[in-house]
Write a protein that holds these residues in place. Structure first.
Motif, PDB file in Angstrom:
ATOM      1  N   HIS A  61       0.815  -1.211   0.000  1.00 13.34           N
ATOM      2  CA  HIS A  61       0.000   0.000   0.000  1.00 13.34           C
ATOM      3  C   HIS A  61       0.851   1.264   0.000  1.00 13.34           C
ATOM      4  O   HIS A  61       0.471   2.266  -0.621  1.00 13.34           O
ATOM      5  CB  HIS A  61      -1.016  -0.040   1.134  1.00 13.34           C
ATOM      6  N   LEU A  62       2.011   1.227   0.629  1.00 17.78           N
ATOM      7  CA  LEU A  62       2.939   2.355   0.560  1.00 17.78           C
ATOM      8  C   LEU A  62       3.374   2.578  -0.889  1.00 17.78           C
ATOM      9  O   LEU A  62       3.302   3.695  -1.411  1.00 17.78           O
ATOM     10  CB  LEU A  62       4.164   2.104   1.444  1.00 17.78           C
ATOM     11  N   TYR A  63       3.802   1.516  -1.550  1.00 21.37           N
ATOM     12  CA  TYR A  63       4.245   1.618  -2.947  1.00 21.37           C
ATOM     13  C   TYR A  63       3.109   2.072  -3.858  1.00 21.37           C
ATOM     14  O   TYR A  63       3.322   2.839  -4.787  1.00 21.37           O
ATOM     15  CB  TYR A  63       4.800   0.281  -3.438  1.00 21.37           C
ATOM     16  N   HIS A  64       1.910   1.606  -3.574  1.00 17.01           N
ATOM     17  CA  HIS A  64       0.752   2.019  -4.361  1.00 17.01           C
ATOM     18  C   HIS A  64       0.464   3.504  -4.140  1.00 17.01           C
ATOM     19  O   HIS A  64       0.245   4.253  -5.094  1.00 17.01           O
ATOM     20  CB  HIS A  64      -0.462   1.165  -4.002  1.00 17.01           C
ATOM     21  N   ASP A  65       0.465   3.943  -2.890  1.00  9.60           N
ATOM     22  CA  ASP A  65       0.196   5.347  -2.573  1.00  9.60           C
ATOM     23  C   ASP A  65       1.231   6.283  -3.195  1.00  9.60           C
ATOM     24  O   ASP A  65       0.907   7.408  -3.567  1.00  9.60           O
ATOM     25  CB  ASP A  65       0.151   5.565  -1.058  1.00  9.60           C
ATOM     26  N   LEU A  66       2.479   5.823  -3.324  1.00  9.84           N
ATOM     27  CA  LEU A  66       3.542   6.637  -3.915  1.00  9.84           C
ATOM     28  C   LEU A  66       3.553   6.572  -5.440  1.00  9.84           C
ATOM     29  O   LEU A  66       4.319   7.266  -6.091  1.00  9.84           O
ATOM     30  CB  LEU A  66       4.913   6.199  -3.380  1.00  9.84           C
ATOM     31  N   GLY A  67       2.717   5.711  -6.025  1.00  8.83           N
ATOM     32  CA  GLY A  67       2.657   5.595  -7.472  1.00  8.83           C
ATOM     33  C   GLY A  67       3.705   4.665  -8.062  1.00  8.83           C
ATOM     34  O   GLY A  67       3.887   4.617  -9.274  1.00  8.83           O
ATOM     35  N   ILE A  68       4.387   3.911  -7.209  1.00 14.77           N
ATOM     36  CA  ILE A  68       5.381   2.941  -7.673  1.00 14.77           C
ATOM     37  C   ILE A  68       4.670   1.721  -8.243  1.00 14.77           C
ATOM     38  O   ILE A  68       5.078   1.160  -9.253  1.00 14.77           O
ATOM     39  CB  ILE A  68       6.347   2.557  -6.535  1.00 14.77           C
ATOM     40  N   LEU A  69       3.593   1.307  -7.576  1.00 10.77           N
ATOM     41  CA  LEU A  69       2.778   0.183  -8.044  1.00 10.77           C
ATOM     42  C   LEU A  69       1.420   0.698  -8.494  1.00 10.77           C
ATOM     43  O   LEU A  69       0.915   1.688  -7.966  1.00 10.77           O
ATOM     44  CB  LEU A  69       2.567  -0.844  -6.926  1.00 10.77           C
ATOM     45  N   GLU A  70       0.843   0.018  -9.460  1.00 10.31           N
ATOM     46  CA  GLU A  70      -0.546   0.253  -9.823  1.00 10.31           C
ATOM     47  C   GLU A  70      -1.318  -1.005  -9.452  1.00 10.31           C
ATOM     48  O   GLU A  70      -0.722  -2.068  -9.254  1.00 10.31           O
ATOM     49  CB  GLU A  70      -0.691   0.609 -11.298  1.00 10.31           C
ATOM     50  N   SER A  71      -2.629  -0.886  -9.329  1.00 11.89           N
ATOM     51  CA  SER A  71      -3.414  -2.045  -8.897  1.00 11.89           C
ATOM     52  C   SER A  71      -4.672  -2.202  -9.736  1.00 11.89           C
ATOM     53  O   SER A  71      -5.113  -1.273 -10.402  1.00 11.89           O
ATOM     54  CB  SER A  71      -3.798  -1.906  -7.424  1.00 11.89           C
ATOM     55  N   THR A  72      -5.219  -3.403  -9.657  1.00 11.41           N
ATOM     56  CA  THR A  72      -6.504  -3.715 -10.262  1.00 11.41           C
ATOM     57  C   THR A  72      -7.142  -4.832  -9.454  1.00 11.41           C
ATOM     58  O   THR A  72      -6.472  -5.476  -8.642  1.00 11.41           O
ATOM     59  CB  THR A  72      -6.342  -4.128 -11.747  1.00 11.41           C
ATOM     60  N   ASP A  73      -8.420  -5.043  -9.653  1.00 14.01           N
ATOM     61  CA  ASP A  73      -9.113  -6.151  -8.999  1.00 14.01           C
ATOM     62  C   ASP A  73      -9.361  -7.241 -10.030  1.00 14.01           C
ATOM     63  O   ASP A  73      -9.974  -6.987 -11.070  1.00 14.01           O
ATOM     64  CB  ASP A  73     -10.444  -5.691  -8.402  1.00 14.01           C
ATOM     65  N   LEU A  74      -8.867  -8.430  -9.734  1.00 15.40           N
ATOM     66  CA  LEU A  74      -9.081  -9.600 -10.578  1.00 15.40           C
ATOM     67  C   LEU A  74      -9.654 -10.702  -9.707  1.00 15.40           C
ATOM     68  O   LEU A  74      -9.101 -11.011  -8.650  1.00 15.40           O
ATOM     69  CB  LEU A  74      -7.757 -10.096 -11.178  1.00 15.40           C
ATOM     70  N   ASN A  75     -10.751 -11.278 -10.125  1.00 15.56           N
ATOM     71  CA  ASN A  75     -11.375 -12.378  -9.380  1.00 15.56           C
ATOM     72  C   ASN A  75     -11.577 -12.015  -7.915  1.00 15.56           C
ATOM     73  O   ASN A  75     -11.269 -12.786  -7.022  1.00 15.56           O
ATOM     74  CB  ASN A  75     -10.536 -13.653  -9.514  1.00 15.56           C
ATOM     75  N   ALA A  76     -12.075 -10.801  -7.676  1.00 16.68           N
ATOM     76  CA  ALA A  76     -12.403 -10.298  -6.344  1.00 16.68           C
ATOM     77  C   ALA A  76     -11.183 -10.194  -5.423  1.00 16.68           C
ATOM     78  O   ALA A  76     -11.311 -10.262  -4.203  1.00 16.68           O
ATOM     79  CB  ALA A  76     -13.489 -11.147  -5.695  1.00 16.68           C
ATOM     80  N   GLU A  77     -10.002 -10.012  -5.994  1.00 15.52           N
ATOM     81  CA  GLU A  77      -8.780  -9.875  -5.208  1.00 15.52           C
ATOM     82  C   GLU A  77      -7.921  -8.776  -5.823  1.00 15.52           C
ATOM     83  O   GLU A  77      -7.808  -8.669  -7.036  1.00 15.52           O
ATOM     84  CB  GLU A  77      -8.012 -11.205  -5.197  1.00 15.52           C
ATOM     85  N   LYS A  78      -7.306  -7.951  -4.973  1.00 19.22           N
ATOM     86  CA  LYS A  78      -6.455  -6.878  -5.457  1.00 19.22           C
ATOM     87  C   LYS A  78      -5.132  -7.457  -5.951  1.00 19.22           C
ATOM     88  O   LYS A  78      -4.526  -8.283  -5.298  1.00 19.22           O
ATOM     89  CB  LYS A  78      -6.200  -5.838  -4.363  1.00 19.22           C
ATOM     90  N   HIS A  79      -4.718  -7.017  -7.142  1.00 20.54           N
ATOM     91  CA  HIS A  79      -3.454  -7.414  -7.758  1.00 20.54           C
ATOM     92  C   HIS A  79      -2.626  -6.155  -8.012  1.00 20.54           C
ATOM     93  O   HIS A  79      -3.177  -5.098  -8.315  1.00 20.54           O
ATOM     94  CB  HIS A  79      -3.701  -8.117  -9.095  1.00 20.54           C
ATOM     95  N   PHE A  80      -1.317  -6.296  -7.927  1.00 19.58           N
ATOM     96  CA  PHE A  80      -0.407  -5.166  -8.086  1.00 19.58           C
ATOM     97  C   PHE A  80       0.632  -5.462  -9.162  1.00 19.58           C
ATOM     98  O   PHE A  80       0.982  -6.608  -9.397  1.00 19.58           O
ATOM     99  CB  PHE A  80       0.335  -4.896  -6.770  1.00 19.58           C
ATOM    100  N   ARG A  81       1.151  -4.408  -9.763  1.00 21.78           N
ATOM    101  CA  ARG A  81       2.254  -4.501 -10.713  1.00 21.78           C
ATOM    102  C   ARG A  81       3.025  -3.188 -10.669  1.00 21.78           C
ATOM    103  O   ARG A  81       2.513  -2.171 -10.218  1.00 21.78           O
ATOM    104  CB  ARG A  81       1.771  -4.780 -12.128  1.00 21.78           C
ATOM    105  N   MET A  82       4.254  -3.231 -11.169  1.00 20.74           N
ATOM    106  CA  MET A  82       5.063  -2.024 -11.233  1.00 20.74           C
ATOM    107  C   MET A  82       4.381  -1.034 -12.169  1.00 20.74           C
ATOM    108  O   MET A  82       3.874  -1.427 -13.224  1.00 20.74           O
ATOM    109  CB  MET A  82       6.462  -2.385 -11.742  1.00 20.74           C
ATOM    110  N   ASN A  83       4.334   0.220 -11.774  1.00 20.62           N
ATOM    111  CA  ASN A  83       3.765   1.258 -12.630  1.00 20.62           C
ATOM    112  C   ASN A  83       4.544   1.261 -13.938  1.00 20.62           C
ATOM    113  O   ASN A  83       5.763   1.302 -13.948  1.00 20.62           O
ATOM    114  CB  ASN A  83       3.877   2.614 -11.930  1.00 20.62           C
ATOM    115  N   CYS A  84       3.824   1.212 -15.029  1.00 21.62           N
ATOM    116  CA  CYS A  84       4.493   0.968 -16.312  1.00 21.62           C
ATOM    117  C   CYS A  84       4.726   2.203 -17.164  1.00 21.62           C
ATOM    118  O   CYS A  84       5.031   2.079 -18.342  1.00 21.62           O
ATOM    119  CB  CYS A  84       3.759  -0.099 -17.108  1.00 21.62           C
TER     120      CYS A  84
END
Length: 137
Positions: A61-84
């Motif tokens: 969540h820190l990385y997401h809040d800083l914009g390092i990671l982006e997220s999406t919901d897949l199959n009712a679960e949060k997934h993360f990846r490096m901001n592209c």
């Protein structure tokens, strides 16, 4: 985003770059796909036995809040990846393996023409399905 830029951003915002945080960045940098907190936890536990799930979530969540990671919901679960990247685009996301493919067009170009008197705060457009590899499996 590459590891160097992510590390700089973290430190610029006043956070220490620890070995754990570096390993989290490496986990996301090595593969161009969305991954779950459980995937990260299992990866981290091999190097840091006894690491808590709470530590994994806090850092995600820190990385997401800083914009390092982006997220999406897949199959009712949060997934993360490096901001592209810095330019605007959308993604095709494989429902099985989480791999992504950039879509360099935006349906908002047409939607904005229909909503000329409306103030739009943001949007998200994702296409889900099976990548060529997962269609064969």
């Amino acid at each position: 985003m590459d590891m160097k830029k992510a590390s700089w951003l973290l430190q610029n915002k006043g956070f220490k770059m620890t070995k754990r945080r570096e390993d989290i960045l490496a986990f996301f940098a090595k593969e161009d796909k969305y991954q779950t907190a459980k995937d990260l936890y299992e990866y981290m536990e091999t190097t840091y036995p006894g690491i808590s799930f709470d530590t994994v979530y806090r850092n995600l969540h820190l990385y997401h809040d800083l914009g390092i990671l982006e997220s999406t919901d897949l199959n009712a679960e949060k997934h993360f990846r490096m901001n592209c990247g810095d330019h605007h685009h959308h993604h095709f996301i494989c429902n099985i393996c989480g791999k992504t493919k950039k879509i360099n067009l935006c349906p908002m170009d047409e939607v904005e023409k229909l909503l000329t008197k409306y103030m739009i705060d943001g949007h998200k457009f994702e296409v889900y399905g099976l990548c060529p590899t997962c269609q064969i499996a």
